[in-house]
Design a protein around this motif. Structure first.
Motif, mmCIF file in Angstrom:
data_model
loop_
_atom_site.group_PDB
_atom_site.id
_atom_site.type_symbol
_atom_site.label_atom_id
_atom_site.label_comp_id
_atom_site.label_asym_id
_atom_site.label_seq_id
_atom_site.Cartn_x
_atom_site.Cartn_y
_atom_site.Cartn_z
ATOM 1 N N MET A 1 0.853 -1.194 0.000
ATOM 2 C CA MET A 1 0.000 0.000 0.000
ATOM 3 C C MET A 1 0.880 1.233 0.000
ATOM 4 S SD MET A 1 -3.034 0.942 2.707
ATOM 5 C CE MET A 1 -1.925 1.053 4.109
ATOM 6 N N SER A 2 0.549 2.211 -0.810
ATOM 7 C CA SER A 2 1.325 3.427 -0.893
ATOM 8 C C SER A 2 1.357 4.141 0.451
ATOM 9 C CB SER A 2 0.731 4.356 -1.951
ATOM 10 O OG SER A 2 1.283 5.646 -1.845
ATOM 11 N N SER A 3 2.473 4.784 0.729
ATOM 12 C CA SER A 3 2.590 5.528 1.986
ATOM 13 C C SER A 3 1.645 6.719 2.026
ATOM 14 C CB SER A 3 4.038 6.009 2.164
ATOM 15 O OG SER A 3 4.418 6.854 1.083
ATOM 16 N N SER A 4 1.081 7.087 0.856
ATOM 17 C CA SER A 4 0.148 8.214 0.817
ATOM 18 C C SER A 4 -1.237 7.839 1.316
ATOM 19 C CB SER A 4 0.044 8.765 -0.609
ATOM 20 O OG SER A 4 -0.545 7.815 -1.475
ATOM 21 N N VAL A 5 -1.523 6.538 1.457
ATOM 22 C CA VAL A 5 -2.839 6.090 1.902
ATOM 23 C C VAL A 5 -2.909 6.161 3.423
ATOM 24 C CG1 VAL A 5 -4.443 4.159 2.001
ATOM 25 C CG2 VAL A 5 -3.168 4.611 -0.092
ATOM 26 N N ARG A 6 -3.885 6.887 3.922
ATOM 27 C CA ARG A 6 -4.088 7.017 5.359
ATOM 28 C C ARG A 6 -5.508 6.581 5.685
ATOM 29 N NH1 ARG A 6 0.578 7.307 5.147
ATOM 30 N NH2 ARG A 6 1.998 8.932 5.905
ATOM 31 N N LEU A 7 -5.634 5.724 6.695
ATOM 32 C CA LEU A 7 -6.950 5.248 7.114
ATOM 33 C C LEU A 7 -7.438 6.058 8.301
ATOM 34 C CD1 LEU A 7 -6.520 1.358 6.975
ATOM 35 C CD2 LEU A 7 -7.152 2.935 5.137
ATOM 36 N N ASP A 8 -8.743 6.273 8.338
ATOM 37 C CA ASP A 8 -9.367 6.892 9.499
ATOM 38 C C ASP A 8 -9.097 6.011 10.717
ATOM 39 O OD1 ASP A 8 -11.338 8.542 10.988
ATOM 40 O OD2 ASP A 8 -12.495 6.677 10.931
ATOM 41 N N PRO A 9 -8.442 6.532 11.763
ATOM 42 C CA PRO A 9 -8.050 5.668 12.894
ATOM 43 C C PRO A 9 -9.219 4.945 13.537
ATOM 44 C CG PRO A 9 -6.925 7.788 13.011
ATOM 45 C CD PRO A 9 -7.955 7.911 11.921
ATOM 46 N N GLU A 10 -10.340 5.622 13.690
ATOM 47 C CA GLU A 10 -11.492 4.999 14.331
ATOM 48 C C GLU A 10 -12.046 3.862 13.483
ATOM 49 O OE1 GLU A 10 -15.552 6.543 16.610
ATOM 50 O OE2 GLU A 10 -14.632 7.780 15.062
ATOM 51 N N SER A 11 -11.955 4.002 12.151
ATOM 52 C CA SER A 11 -12.424 2.952 11.245
ATOM 53 C C SER A 11 -11.416 1.823 11.098
ATOM 54 C CB SER A 11 -12.720 3.548 9.865
ATOM 55 O OG SER A 11 -13.682 4.567 9.947
ATOM 56 N N GLN A 12 -10.153 2.120 11.365
ATOM 57 C CA GLN A 12 -9.107 1.115 11.187
ATOM 58 C C GLN A 12 -9.139 0.048 12.276
ATOM 59 O OE1 GLN A 12 -5.162 2.712 10.688
ATOM 60 N NE2 GLN A 12 -4.213 0.691 10.522
ATOM 61 N N ALA A 13 -9.565 0.404 13.483
ATOM 62 C CA ALA A 13 -9.511 -0.535 14.607
ATOM 63 C C ALA A 13 -10.260 -1.840 14.327
ATOM 64 C CB ALA A 13 -10.035 0.134 15.870
ATOM 65 N N PRO A 14 -11.521 -1.809 13.869
ATOM 66 C CA PRO A 14 -12.194 -3.089 13.585
ATOM 67 C C PRO A 14 -11.589 -3.826 12.394
ATOM 68 C CG PRO A 14 -13.611 -1.242 13.022
ATOM 69 C CD PRO A 14 -12.451 -0.674 13.755
ATOM 70 N N LEU A 15 -11.010 -3.081 11.454
ATOM 71 C CA LEU A 15 -10.321 -3.740 10.346
ATOM 72 C C LEU A 15 -9.110 -4.513 10.857
ATOM 73 C CD1 LEU A 15 -9.813 -4.269 7.329
ATOM 74 C CD2 LEU A 15 -8.623 -2.057 7.239
ATOM 75 N N ASP A 16 -8.371 -3.918 11.783
ATOM 76 C CA ASP A 16 -7.218 -4.613 12.373
ATOM 77 C C ASP A 16 -7.666 -5.880 13.101
ATOM 78 O OD1 ASP A 16 -5.532 -2.666 11.398
ATOM 79 O OD2 ASP A 16 -5.414 -1.559 13.296
ATOM 80 N N GLN A 17 -8.805 -5.810 13.783
ATOM 81 C CA GLN A 17 -9.316 -6.991 14.472
ATOM 82 C C GLN A 17 -9.683 -8.089 13.483
ATOM 83 O OE1 GLN A 17 -12.600 -5.572 16.821
ATOM 84 N NE2 GLN A 17 -11.314 -4.342 18.183
ATOM 85 N N LEU A 18 -10.293 -7.704 12.369
ATOM 86 C CA LEU A 18 -10.641 -8.679 11.338
ATOM 87 C C LEU A 18 -9.388 -9.355 10.799
ATOM 88 C CD1 LEU A 18 -12.558 -9.998 9.205
ATOM 89 C CD2 LEU A 18 -12.135 -7.988 7.783
ATOM 90 N N LEU A 19 -8.350 -8.574 10.544
ATOM 91 C CA LEU A 19 -7.138 -9.137 9.949
ATOM 92 C C LEU A 19 -6.364 -9.988 10.948
ATOM 93 C CD1 LEU A 19 -5.999 -6.104 7.767
ATOM 94 C CD2 LEU A 19 -7.241 -8.153 7.066
ATOM 95 N N GLN A 20 -6.557 -9.724 12.237
ATOM 96 C CA GLN A 20 -5.974 -10.623 13.233
ATOM 97 C C GLN A 20 -6.685 -11.977 13.206
ATOM 98 O OE1 GLN A 20 -6.152 -8.622 17.007
ATOM 99 N NE2 GLN A 20 -4.572 -7.123 16.469
ATOM 100 N N PHE A 21 -8.000 -11.924 13.034
ATOM 101 C CA PHE A 21 -8.786 -13.153 12.962
ATOM 102 C C PHE A 21 -8.529 -13.895 11.652
ATOM 103 C CE2 PHE A 21 -12.810 -14.970 11.277
ATOM 104 C CZ PHE A 21 -12.945 -16.035 12.160
ATOM 105 N N LEU A 22 -8.349 -13.135 10.564
ATOM 106 C CA LEU A 22 -8.204 -13.727 9.237
ATOM 107 C C LEU A 22 -7.059 -13.011 8.513
ATOM 108 C CD1 LEU A 22 -9.588 -15.880 7.403
ATOM 109 C CD2 LEU A 22 -10.921 -14.009 6.420
ATOM 110 N N PRO A 23 -5.818 -13.381 8.812
ATOM 111 C CA PRO A 23 -4.674 -12.703 8.186
ATOM 112 C C PRO A 23 -4.774 -12.710 6.657
ATOM 113 C CG PRO A 23 -3.930 -14.129 9.955
ATOM 114 C CD PRO A 23 -5.394 -14.419 9.753
#
Length: 316
Positions: A1-23
């Motif tokens: 992913m390009s370094s220019s892409v920034r995710l909304d921190p509040e929206s990123q948290a559940p995404l991180d949880q999903l990726l922990q469950f399903l790498p």
């Protein structure tokens, strides 16, 4: 992913949880049948609360000529009298995933917020059923809905088509079919972050590679399955449409961290140039379907509010 892409921190948290469950995200499951089961299992683990303001029923309706019947789910707001606007709803899933049941909560929300009759279509999926089966199923369902408008309590002058992701691409493809076949008249279309460009050559399609939700490899795979080696047309990939005149007014939105960002920006601009009024929003920090994965985030609430307001205004 390009370094220019920034995710909304509040929206990123559940995404991180999903990726922990399903790498690696859903597309790390190579078998499409197993992938669908994984998605359905995840959705089943997040049941939406019952909404007493909406009732629904499932029906089988005629599919394309010579093809099997299709099923639709019809949503009605409770306690709202008179003829109502109609919204034809097409679920997402990259042409290879997704079900009516999987987007039941979204369709229910739309029905309740807009006070409209919503008809959600269960179309066939690739790779088992490549183009044109999905868009033809969607068109057949739209024809059935408009032909039965009186029975459904729908005002035929106030019918919108709505879809997310692949459903957004199918919404535009269906609208093009309706125009070209002199079919159902649509008063509005709302393709949300639509999947519309099979070339995968935009900057964002190369930039978004490891967000974890519909990255470049997933998109390449899905388009390959959907087209099945055949030459794409405008009903499969609406960016290929040479003429966008005659399409209904539109609302389109997409996030800055969504692979479909640049194809959607270009398409919205072309709609305006063709004379179709188009309200367009780019949401900073939003990834693909972030409002679904992070429903309580402030960004998600703003996104949903903009969409519901646009539907209410268009169908008033």
């Amino acid at each position: 992913m390009s370094s220019s892409v920034r995710l909304d921190p509040e929206s990123q948290a559940p995404l991180d949880q999903l990726l922990q469950f399903l790498p690696g995200g859903f597309n790390a499951v190579p078998d499409i049948v197993a992938r669908r089961a994984t998605v359905e299992q995840m959705l089943a683990s997040m049941p939406a609360p019952e909404n007493p303001n909406v009732v629904s029923e499932d029906r089988a309706v005629p599919g394309p000529e010579g093809e099997p019947d299709i099923s639709v789910r019809i949503y009605r707001p409770v306690g709202v009298d008179g003829t109502l606007p109609g919204i034809y709803f097409i679920h997402g899933g990259g042409m290879v995933l997704g079900t009516v049941a999987g987007e039941d909560a979204t369709a229910t929300l739309v029905c309740d917020e807009v006070k409209a009759v919503v008809v959600s279509v269960e179309y066939r999926l690739a790779p088992e059923h490549p183009h044109p089966a999905p868009v033809e199923d969607c068109y057949a369902g739209l024809v059935w809905m408009t032909e039965h408008a009186d029975e459904l309590g729908i005002d035929p002058e106030r019918i919108a088509i709505h879809g997310h992701s692949a459903g957004g691409g199918l919404a535009i493809g269906t609208a093009l079919l309706a125009r070209d076949r002199s079919g159902p008249r649509l008063s509005f279309m709302m393709p949300i972050y639509p999947m519309i460009d099979d070339t995968n050559t935009t900057a964002s399609s190369m930039e978004i590679t490891d967000v974890g939700i519909w990255d470049r490899d997933a998109n390449l795979e899905a388009w390959g399955w959907y087209l099945a080696g055949n030459e794409p047309d405008q009903y499969a990939a609406p960016t290929r449409a040479q003429d966008l005149s005659g399409l209904p007014p539109a609302f389109i939105d997409v996030g800055t961290a969504d692979l479909f960002r640049d194809e959607d920006i270009a398409f919205a601009q072309r709609l305006m140039q063709a004379g179709a009024p188009c309200e367009f929003h780019v949401h900073p920090g939003a990834y693909h379907a972030s409002e679904t994965f992070a429903p309580e985030a402030a960004l998600s609430r703003r996104i949903r509010a903009l969409r519901m307001d646009a539907l209410r205004r268009a169908l008033a």
